[in-house]
Design an enzyme around this catalytic site. Sequence first.
Site, mmCIF file in Angstrom:
data_model
loop_
_atom_site.group_PDB
_atom_site.id
_atom_site.type_symbol
_atom_site.label_atom_id
_atom_site.label_comp_id
_atom_site.label_asym_id
_atom_site.label_seq_id
_atom_site.Cartn_x
_atom_site.Cartn_y
_atom_site.Cartn_z
ATOM 1 N N CYS A 142 3.711 2.217 -2.421
ATOM 2 C CA CYS A 142 2.383 1.658 -2.809
ATOM 3 C C CYS A 142 1.360 2.753 -2.299
ATOM 4 O O CYS A 142 1.377 3.632 -3.057
ATOM 5 C CB CYS A 142 2.110 0.146 -2.205
ATOM 6 S SG CYS A 142 0.663 -0.642 -2.879
ATOM 7 N N LYS A 163 -7.762 -6.849 -9.032
ATOM 8 C CA LYS A 163 -6.646 -6.645 -8.254
ATOM 9 C C LYS A 163 -5.299 -6.833 -9.154
ATOM 10 O O LYS A 163 -5.303 -7.817 -9.858
ATOM 11 C CB LYS A 163 -6.716 -7.532 -7.038
ATOM 12 C CG LYS A 163 -5.492 -7.291 -6.209
ATOM 13 C CD LYS A 163 -5.617 -8.011 -4.732
ATOM 14 C CE LYS A 163 -4.499 -7.983 -3.784
ATOM 15 N NZ LYS A 163 -4.592 -8.515 -2.546
ATOM 16 N N SER A 192 0.678 -5.543 -5.253
ATOM 17 C CA SER A 192 -0.383 -6.145 -4.537
ATOM 18 C C SER A 192 -1.431 -4.871 -4.469
ATOM 19 O O SER A 192 -1.334 -4.185 -3.258
ATOM 20 C CB SER A 192 -0.151 -6.782 -3.437
ATOM 21 O OG SER A 192 -1.307 -7.279 -2.877
ATOM 22 N N HIS A 235 5.976 -3.113 -4.406
ATOM 23 C CA HIS A 235 6.687 -3.550 -3.117
ATOM 24 C C HIS A 235 7.787 -4.377 -3.444
ATOM 25 O O HIS A 235 7.891 -5.612 -3.142
ATOM 26 C CB HIS A 235 5.497 -4.690 -2.431
ATOM 27 C CG HIS A 235 4.231 -4.091 -1.906
ATOM 28 N ND1 HIS A 235 4.451 -2.978 -0.737
ATOM 29 C CD2 HIS A 235 3.214 -3.583 -2.231
ATOM 30 C CE1 HIS A 235 3.223 -2.759 -0.281
ATOM 31 N NE2 HIS A 235 2.452 -2.974 -1.336
ATOM 32 N N GLU A 237 10.156 -4.437 -1.501
ATOM 33 C CA GLU A 237 10.763 -4.967 -0.194
ATOM 34 C C GLU A 237 10.133 -6.230 0.222
ATOM 35 O O GLU A 237 10.684 -6.853 1.099
ATOM 36 C CB GLU A 237 10.281 -3.850 0.978
ATOM 37 C CG GLU A 237 8.817 -4.099 1.467
ATOM 38 C CD GLU A 237 7.946 -3.240 0.635
ATOM 39 O OE1 GLU A 237 6.690 -3.373 0.877
ATOM 40 O OE2 GLU A 237 8.356 -2.792 -0.592
ATOM 41 N N ARG A 249 -4.690 -15.584 2.569
ATOM 42 C CA ARG A 249 -5.600 -15.048 3.234
ATOM 43 C C ARG A 249 -6.846 -14.419 2.441
ATOM 44 O O ARG A 249 -7.953 -14.552 3.062
ATOM 45 C CB ARG A 249 -4.798 -13.635 3.752
ATOM 46 C CG ARG A 249 -5.493 -12.584 4.624
ATOM 47 C CD ARG A 249 -5.023 -11.220 4.523
ATOM 48 N NE ARG A 249 -5.105 -10.726 3.272
ATOM 49 C CZ ARG A 249 -4.386 -9.737 2.927
ATOM 50 N NH1 ARG A 249 -3.313 -8.885 3.441
ATOM 51 N NH2 ARG A 249 -4.407 -9.032 1.471
#
Length: 301
Positions: A142, A163, A192, A235, A237, A249
């Site tokens: 990323c 985003k 993300s 991502h 992972e 969040r």
Amino acid sequence: MPIKTRNDLPAKGILENENIFVMDENRAIHQDIRPLQICILNLMPVKQDTELQLLRALSNTPLQVDVTFMKMNSHRSLNTPINHLNKFYQTFDELKHNRYDGLIITGAPVEQIPFSEVDYWEELCEIMEWSKQNVTSALHICWGAQAALYYHFGLDKELLPAKLFGVFEHQVMNRKIPLVRGFDDCFLIPHSRHTTIAPEAIHACSGLTVLAESEEAGVLLCMAGEGKQIFIMGHPEYDRMTLHNEYLRDREKGLPVEVPKNYYPQDDPSQRPRLQWRAHSNNLYANWLNYYVYQVTTYEL
């Protein structure tokens, strides 16, 4: 496969409960093999979560992996207890005289800041330069991938209008490359991020080979130097709940965040997210360890 960690690393117990073979230091020293030496430069804010995700991803290979965690000397992490960092992490100054089979540079929550204004940018550049001679293969994730493409190839990031958040479909672009061996034609990986590197800029760079791309999310996977440097824009992972926790969040902070795409059943955040990318994530890390670390490294580092 055995992952070798410190006996008291918190992630060790969680991995063992998931039936992942984690070998402690005492057992490892009695095995007459040379484990792969992998260094992880963890730039993520909650480092324990990333430790667990990456150790889980590295566990799907018959090779023994000895993991060392690196932290920045020029940056103070506010989201990870200082005693955890002092106990399980070492600085670049402490590790730079070593050689490693593999290096992983994670993402970081600084993507909207110009590279030169990141407080540890000069130290990161020193690490990326050091990796050319002291690491068999470096894998960047990323923001870490964006930073490396900027440092090594001069490709700058661009701010996205919104985003990029969710799980997106990608197509394999070059099936002959071992890094994507065993991949389906189309596969899902989470993203993300607020920034991107223009796909046309990556394709135009003669030093890069694009291996997987998405119409919606852009280039996911590319590499340079026959695997000396590998760049992952998403991502793979991430675990099942990572995007969910990020969504909650951002909402709590009052940020303009949309529901992650292709993540919740019926796009309903009250439902349990679907885990749709684990097999390809495991395959990606296993291919990296086998074809770009183990097969090309020397026995004596």
